[in-house]
Design an enzyme around this catalytic site. Sequence first.
Site, mmCIF file in Angstrom:
data_model
loop_
_atom_site.group_PDB
_atom_site.id
_atom_site.type_symbol
_atom_site.label_atom_id
_atom_site.label_comp_id
_atom_site.label_asym_id
_atom_site.label_seq_id
_atom_site.Cartn_x
_atom_site.Cartn_y
_atom_site.Cartn_z
ATOM 1 N N TYR A 43 -16.052 -4.752 -1.194
ATOM 2 C CA TYR A 43 -15.476 -4.283 0.134
ATOM 3 C C TYR A 43 -14.861 -3.142 -0.164
ATOM 4 O O TYR A 43 -14.736 -2.063 0.292
ATOM 5 C CB TYR A 43 -14.528 -5.360 0.806
ATOM 6 C CG TYR A 43 -13.792 -5.091 1.944
ATOM 7 C CD1 TYR A 43 -14.251 -4.521 3.104
ATOM 8 C CD2 TYR A 43 -12.438 -5.020 1.806
ATOM 9 C CE1 TYR A 43 -13.556 -4.115 4.356
ATOM 10 C CE2 TYR A 43 -11.620 -4.492 2.705
ATOM 11 C CZ TYR A 43 -12.074 -4.165 4.003
ATOM 12 O OH TYR A 43 -11.316 -3.727 5.013
ATOM 13 N N GLU A 65 -8.406 -7.567 12.265
ATOM 14 C CA GLU A 65 -6.959 -7.428 11.600
ATOM 15 C C GLU A 65 -6.108 -8.104 12.370
ATOM 16 O O GLU A 65 -5.151 -8.734 11.648
ATOM 17 C CB GLU A 65 -6.549 -5.966 11.748
ATOM 18 C CG GLU A 65 -7.052 -4.817 10.889
ATOM 19 C CD GLU A 65 -6.705 -4.898 9.293
ATOM 20 O OE1 GLU A 65 -5.828 -5.691 9.029
ATOM 21 O OE2 GLU A 65 -7.430 -4.241 8.570
ATOM 22 N N TRP A 73 -7.118 -11.717 3.521
ATOM 23 C CA TRP A 73 -8.310 -10.954 3.890
ATOM 24 C C TRP A 73 -9.744 -11.623 3.337
ATOM 25 O O TRP A 73 -10.831 -11.152 4.074
ATOM 26 C CB TRP A 73 -8.236 -9.569 3.414
ATOM 27 C CG TRP A 73 -9.326 -8.672 4.208
ATOM 28 C CD1 TRP A 73 -10.232 -8.027 3.516
ATOM 29 C CD2 TRP A 73 -9.372 -8.146 5.336
ATOM 30 N NE1 TRP A 73 -10.988 -7.127 4.132
ATOM 31 C CE2 TRP A 73 -10.623 -7.417 5.465
ATOM 32 C CE3 TRP A 73 -8.919 -8.541 6.823
ATOM 33 C CZ2 TRP A 73 -11.032 -6.798 6.854
ATOM 34 C CZ3 TRP A 73 -9.440 -7.997 7.720
ATOM 35 C CH2 TRP A 73 -10.523 -7.135 7.751
#
Length: 213
Positions: A43, A65, A73
Amino acid sequence: MADAHTGAGLAAGPGAASADLVIGPDGLGRPRWAASDELMRAYYDTEWGMPVRDETGLFERLSLEAFQSGLSWATILRKRPAFREVFAGFDPDAVAAFDESDVERLLGDARIIRNRAKILATIGNARATVELRAEGGLVDFIWSHRPAQTPAPTSYAEIPTTSPESIALSKALKKRGFRFVGPTTMFALMEAVGIVDTHLVGSHRRGTSGVWA
């Protein structure tokens, strides 16, 4: 959030500069959060901080988010394929048409984060996104908050968690009906989609977005 991709998460990490940037076996420098987990590394190397300038892409990032708030995350990344499936590829028009039966469907799907407030906010934000087209659209609206300068952090401790621009963006979005768009979340979004560059100096990704010289 030890492995968050955001400035908020990074600021919570170790402060010593020597510990913040890791040189991998490939000779490339990455922040510690992206150095060990394969998914996070991919990522970071290919996506985080690269410009997102399409409505669907920005709506997806805005939504993820919001779901990330209070979580890592890495958890969101692992669940992203399921999120995309159940939220119709984050097509704002499709999500805006969700009704109570869709809410119940989403609350019953263990593959995603089953938080009613965040699910309802995502649907509401889709409707707000559609309405925002009358003002030029979500993309221009968010990118209009790009600052004149970007940070150049050499350590986690130098990465801000908010900025005047993220505060202004948060207020502007809330005024138009968006939820879960606080200043810290908006700064994380701005990092993720290339509006600011908070790659550590020495990272192989620093300055690669094309947004900042």
